[in-house]
Structure formats: C-alpha cells, structure tokens
Design an enzyme around this catalytic site. Structure first.
Site, short mmCIF file in Angstrom:
data_model
loop_
_atom_site.label_atom_id
_atom_site.label_comp_id
_atom_site.label_asym_id
_atom_site.label_seq_id
_atom_site.Cartn_x
_atom_site.Cartn_y
_atom_site.Cartn_z
N CYS A 107 138.03 87.74 -6.65
CA CYS A 107 138.31 87.56 -8.08
C CYS A 107 136.99 87.14 -8.68
O CYS A 107 136.33 86.24 -8.16
CB CYS A 107 139.38 86.48 -8.29
SG CYS A 107 139.58 86.04 -10.04
N CYS A 152 136.47 93.10 -12.58
CA CYS A 152 137.71 92.35 -12.41
C CYS A 152 138.39 92.94 -11.19
O CYS A 152 138.67 94.15 -11.15
CB CYS A 152 138.59 92.52 -13.65
SG CYS A 152 140.24 91.85 -13.48
N HIS A 157 136.22 85.48 -11.14
CA HIS A 157 136.12 84.09 -11.61
C HIS A 157 135.68 83.15 -10.48
O HIS A 157 135.08 82.12 -10.74
CB HIS A 157 137.48 83.60 -12.12
CG HIS A 157 137.85 84.08 -13.49
ND1 HIS A 157 138.14 85.38 -13.76
CD2 HIS A 157 137.97 83.41 -14.67
CE1 HIS A 157 138.44 85.50 -15.05
NE2 HIS A 157 138.34 84.32 -15.62
N ASP A 191 136.19 92.38 -18.01
CA ASP A 191 137.03 91.50 -17.19
C ASP A 191 138.10 90.92 -18.10
O ASP A 191 138.04 91.10 -19.33
CB ASP A 191 136.17 90.37 -16.59
CG ASP A 191 136.99 89.36 -15.78
OD1 ASP A 191 137.83 89.80 -14.97
OD2 ASP A 191 136.81 88.14 -15.95
N SER A 192 139.04 90.19 -17.50
CA SER A 192 140.07 89.53 -18.32
C SER A 192 139.49 88.34 -19.10
O SER A 192 140.15 87.86 -20.02
CB SER A 192 141.18 89.04 -17.40
OG SER A 192 140.66 88.13 -16.45
N GLU A 251 138.36 79.08 -16.46
CA GLU A 251 138.38 79.35 -17.90
C GLU A 251 138.29 78.04 -18.71
O GLU A 251 137.74 78.02 -19.79
CB GLU A 251 139.65 80.13 -18.31
CG GLU A 251 139.70 81.57 -17.80
CD GLU A 251 138.88 82.56 -18.63
OE1 GLU A 251 138.71 82.35 -19.83
OE2 GLU A 251 138.40 83.56 -18.04
N1 DGL Z 1 138.58 87.85 -12.87
C1 DGL Z 1 139.68 88.70 -12.60
C2 DGL Z 1 139.72 89.18 -11.17
O1 DGL Z 1 138.71 89.44 -10.65
C3 DGL Z 1 141.00 88.39 -13.19
C4 DGL Z 1 141.54 87.03 -13.13
C5 DGL Z 1 142.81 86.99 -13.94
O2 DGL Z 1 142.74 87.36 -15.10
O3 DGL Z 1 143.87 86.63 -13.39
O4 DGL Z 1 140.73 89.33 -10.56
#
Ligand code: DGL
Length: 273
Positions: free
Chosen positions: A187, A76, A189, A13-14, A155
């Site tokens: 997402c 992600c 997150h 993931d990011s 984050e």
């Molecule tokens: N967690 C990621 C997603 O599912 C990326 C969030 C990001 O880096 O903008 O989209």
C-alpha cells in the site's frame, strides 16, 4: 498532444500515499513532468468494492487525460490490484501499476522463498500479490495481511503518535512470528510508516517498497515507447498536484514528504469526469 515527450506523466492514488511513488519517480527520472491526483474526498479505497474502485480509477484517468498526460502510473496498490486490468485496454495511453514491480522486487529480495505482504483489505482479498508472485516464482510461500488502520493513521499525520506503535504491533505481531525474510509494503501509504514498521520487525525481515521498481519500470516503458523527456520543459510546471478535497491539508502534508516545495494544490470535482 503537442509534444509527446515533454508531456507529463499522470500519477494517482486515493490520497497522499502515491506521493511516495512521485518522490521516487522524481529521483530516478528528474526530467519528467508529473501531474498528481490524490482522491482525498473518497479515501480510503481499501474498504470499497471492485466496481467502485474501477469507476473511481476511470474518472481519474479521464481527468488526467485532460492534462494531456503521456502515460499513467496507478500509484495505489488497491487500484492496481482491482482496476488495472479493467482500465488498461480502455485508454489509448500506457497505464501501469505498482503490484508487478513490487512483487518482482520481493521475489528478488527473498532468500528463503517466504514473502509477507501487507496491504488494504481490498488488495489482500483480491489475492493479486500472491497470484503475481506465483506467476514469477511458483515455489514462494506468500502470507498476506490486511492493515486497514494504517491508511487513516498516515492521512492524519499520526506517524509519531503512540497509537501508531500499538496498531503496528496489533497487525504485525503474527507476521513477525513467521519466518518470512521479505515483506512488501503493498500500500503506497505504508512507506510513510516505514521506520516505525522497521523498528517493530527488526533487521531479519527485508522491507520492500514497490516505489523504487515502479520508477524503474516507468523509465523502461517511456524508453521503449520513445516517450522520454530529454530535459525540455512542458507548458506545465514540473510537478502539479490536484486533489478532490481538502487541498490545503494535502499541500502541507506533501511538503513533509517531497524533497521540493509544493506551493499549490488544486481542487477538482472528480465526479464530473
Ligand atoms: N494507498 C493506496 C494503496 O496503495 C490506497 C489506500 C486506501 O485508500 O485504502 O492501496
């Protein structure tokens, strides 16, 4: 690859968001070894172009391949929506994303055929969720909404902060005023804000976290390819965590999300891959 079955699964993931997927894979597939990479130096992905997200994803997959992973889960949504098609055929191991499992879970959940999707700018602009949902069920209405500030709030560990409640209201008021009965946390997150989102939306909207279906799909993929780990350990410890920056911050965060201790996190210069 020494033994394909005991080889780890690569998950990336990011940043910290993909830990919500690792948590679910660990729960449903407790015998699998996992190597996680969080691109903490380059988060967020959601505001970046498709070419950049493809390049980042390729670098991470090349890095994970040096760890002899047997399959990759792009944990992600942004990279799944914008890079999965490009990278899937480029590598000689199976690569899966979270968008198809998430869309399927929502199509199964909705009763009135109206689904909301929240995600990053890039995910929403790609229209990938709407496309995939319509391939599964053309009669479903899909309303997508980008919530870019959710990622930095997560984050930064701001779940309990007062501004988070205000940002949730700012983004989700329009969603609450529709008659959707299911909403995808598009997402990885966002499940880390789930209880706050649930408090705001109330009970009439079912919140769909693609992680559960993603772990189920991974199980199926490993079974089909005869790559399940029968319980034997690999030369790796069961779970290893790598990031591109700020390892200690990540490690502390991971310990608040994972149901087991994360003793170390290693830094990788991802631009080298
Ligand atoms: N967690 C990621 C997603 O599912 C990326 C969030 C990001 O880096 O903008 O989209």
């Amino acid at each position: 690859m020494k033994n394909r079955n005991t080889a780890p699964v690569g998950v990336f993931d990011s940043g910290v968001g993909g830990l919500t997927v690792v948590r679910e894979i660990a729960r449903q597939l407790p015998d699998e070894n996992i190597i996680y990479f969080g691109d903490t130096a380059r988060v967020p992905y959601g505001s970046k172009s498709q070419n950049t997200i493809i390049r980042f994803s390729e670098q991470i997959i090349r890095f994970l391949k040096t760890k002899h992973v047997k399959a990759i889960v792009i944990a992600c949504n942004t990279a799944s929506a914008l890079a999965l098609d490009a990278v899937r055929d480029e590598f000689d191991i199976p690569v899966m994303g979270v968008v198809i499992p998430g869309a399927r879970a929502a199509v199964e959940a909705t009763r009135n055929r109206k689904i909301g999707v929240v995600g990053t700018d890039a995910t929403v602009q790609s229209g990938m969720y709407t496309k995939v949902i319509h391939e599964m069920a053309s009669d479903v209405t899909v309303i997508e909404k980008a919530c870019p500030l959710f990622v930095p709030l997560v984050e930064e560990g701001f779940k309990e902060h007062v501004v988070t409640r205000e940002v949730i209201e700012y983004y989700l008021e329009s969603m609450r005023n529709t008659d959707i009965d299911a909403m995808i946390l598009g997402c990885t997150h966002y499940p880390l804000l789930r209880s706050k989102i649930r408090d705001y939306l109330g009970e009439k909207i079912q919140i769909v976290n693609p992680a559960y279906e993603t772990a189920m799909d991974l199980k199926e993929l490993l079974r089909e390819q005869n790559m399940e780990n029968g319980g034997a350990t690999s030369e790796h410890s069961r779970y290893s965590f790598y990031v591109s920056d700020a390892a200690e911050k990540f490690r502390k965060f991971a310990n608040t999300v994972m149901p087991f201790d994360v003793p170390t996190t290693n830094v990788v210069n991802i631009e080298e891959y």
